[in-house]
Design a protein around this motif. Sequence first.
Motif, PDB file in Angstrom:
ATOM      1  N   GLU A   1       0.849  -1.196   0.000  1.00 10.34           N
ATOM      2  CA  GLU A   1       0.000   0.000   0.000  1.00 10.34           C
ATOM      3  C   GLU A   1       0.878   1.236   0.000  1.00 10.34           C
ATOM      4  O   GLU A   1       1.959   1.262   0.606  1.00 10.34           O
ATOM      5  CB  GLU A   1      -0.917   0.026   1.231  1.00 10.34           C
ATOM      6  N   ILE A   2       0.386   2.280  -0.684  1.00  7.25           N
ATOM      7  CA  ILE A   2       0.994   3.610  -0.639  1.00  7.25           C
ATOM      8  C   ILE A   2      -0.028   4.556  -0.028  1.00  7.25           C
ATOM      9  O   ILE A   2      -1.195   4.561  -0.424  1.00  7.25           O
ATOM     10  CB  ILE A   2       1.393   4.099  -2.042  1.00  7.25           C
TER      11      ILE A   2
ATOM     12  N   PRO B   1       5.553  10.039  -7.250  1.00  9.76           N
ATOM     13  CA  PRO B   1       4.648   8.898  -7.387  1.00  9.76           C
ATOM     14  C   PRO B   1       5.281   7.740  -8.153  1.00  9.76           C
ATOM     15  O   PRO B   1       5.111   6.573  -7.788  1.00  9.76           O
ATOM     16  CB  PRO B   1       3.450   9.492  -8.130  1.00  9.76           C
ATOM     17  N   GLN B   2       6.016   8.066  -9.206  1.00 10.82           N
ATOM     18  CA  GLN B   2       6.628   7.000 -10.002  1.00 10.82           C
ATOM     19  C   GLN B   2       7.666   6.227  -9.197  1.00 10.82           C
ATOM     20  O   GLN B   2       7.726   4.989  -9.256  1.00 10.82           O
ATOM     21  CB  GLN B   2       7.278   7.593 -11.263  1.00 10.82           C
ATOM     22  N   GLU B   3       8.480   6.944  -8.421  1.00 15.64           N
ATOM     23  CA  GLU B   3       9.505   6.291  -7.617  1.00 15.64           C
ATOM     24  C   GLU B   3       8.879   5.453  -6.504  1.00 15.64           C
ATOM     25  O   GLU B   3       9.303   4.319  -6.238  1.00 15.64           O
ATOM     26  CB  GLU B   3      10.441   7.347  -7.025  1.00 15.64           C
TER      27      GLU B   3
ATOM     28  N   LEU C   1      -3.490   9.978  -9.726  1.00 12.35           N
ATOM     29  CA  LEU C   1      -4.332  10.176 -10.907  1.00 12.35           C
ATOM     30  C   LEU C   1      -3.681  11.153 -11.875  1.00 12.35           C
ATOM     31  O   LEU C   1      -3.655  10.923 -13.091  1.00 12.35           O
ATOM     32  CB  LEU C   1      -5.709  10.701 -10.490  1.00 12.35           C
ATOM     33  N   ASP C   2      -3.148  12.245 -11.350  1.00 11.20           N
ATOM     34  CA  ASP C   2      -2.511  13.246 -12.213  1.00 11.20           C
ATOM     35  C   ASP C   2      -1.304  12.663 -12.941  1.00 11.20           C
ATOM     36  O   ASP C   2      -0.996  13.068 -14.063  1.00 11.20           O
ATOM     37  CB  ASP C   2      -2.089  14.460 -11.388  1.00 11.20           C
ATOM     38  N   ALA C   3      -0.627  11.710 -12.285  1.00  4.82           N
ATOM     39  CA  ALA C   3       0.516  11.045 -12.916  1.00  4.82           C
ATOM     40  C   ALA C   3       0.081   9.886 -13.820  1.00  4.82           C
ATOM     41  O   ALA C   3       0.935   9.224 -14.419  1.00  4.82           O
ATOM     42  CB  ALA C   3       1.475  10.540 -11.843  1.00  4.82           C
ATOM     43  N   ASP C   4      -1.224   9.639 -13.913  1.00  2.00           N
ATOM     44  CA  ASP C   4      -1.803   8.588 -14.763  1.00  2.00           C
ATOM     45  C   ASP C   4      -1.261   7.205 -14.401  1.00  2.00           C
ATOM     46  O   ASP C   4      -0.941   6.397 -15.280  1.00  2.00           O
ATOM     47  CB  ASP C   4      -1.526   8.893 -16.234  1.00  2.00           C
ATOM     48  N   LEU C   5      -1.235   6.917 -13.091  1.00  2.00           N
ATOM     49  CA  LEU C   5      -0.660   5.669 -12.611  1.00  2.00           C
ATOM     50  C   LEU C   5      -1.690   4.700 -12.040  1.00  2.00           C
ATOM     51  O   LEU C   5      -1.318   3.595 -11.620  1.00  2.00           O
ATOM     52  CB  LEU C   5       0.395   5.964 -11.535  1.00  2.00           C
TER      53      LEU C   5
END
Length: 214
Positions: A74-75, A132-134, A161-165
């Motif tokens: 979980e994040i 978010p990606q890291e 969501l903004d990072a489309d992940l």
Amino acid sequence: MTQLVRVQCFGVSRDGYGAGEGQSLDRPFGHAAPEDFMSWAGATASWPNRTDPGGSRGLDDYITRDYDRNIGAEIMGRNKFGPVRGPWENYDWQGWWGDEPPFHTPVFVLTHHERPSFTLSDTTFHFLDASPQEALARAKQAADGKDVRIGGGVATIREFLDADLIDTLHIAVAPVELGRGEQLWKSPDELLDRFRLEQIPSPSGVVHHFFWRR
């Protein structure tokens, strides 16, 4: 098996708020109450904190049981971990959940003020100052092929969501209005550029919103 990034069993009010204003140690949802968002889950037979027999079956119960299905990590944002702001004055505070946190997986807490990892029961908390990606790359590795849940709060979900992940979302819209606080959306239609949406009303009064990628 595809490793998904999921928002699961996240509650918002009818006007789109996932938390109220004024979070504190005694009021983790600010001026709102936890039951404003999650009373539907607490009433089910499968609610993990249930101490008495009984509880409802049906749609709400099915979704409650699905909460931790195939979740490997979980994040969450720091505000979901606790009400402490700024640098850690000490490491005594270990989250809202006591000695038996409900996660049962590695948890990655996003914060600009890192601290050492620690373990409570079968949950280990890690603290990351990361994009978010890291953070997602770390969580996917820890999840060992299972899905990663973006647990909230609102700002963290919006960031991913903004990072489309995010691949799928389940948002439970409760029949209350808060008027102020942390707002996930003004309308769920805001996500329809990337997601399909199915809305399923429950007898409990909650409307379950299921989003999956187009």
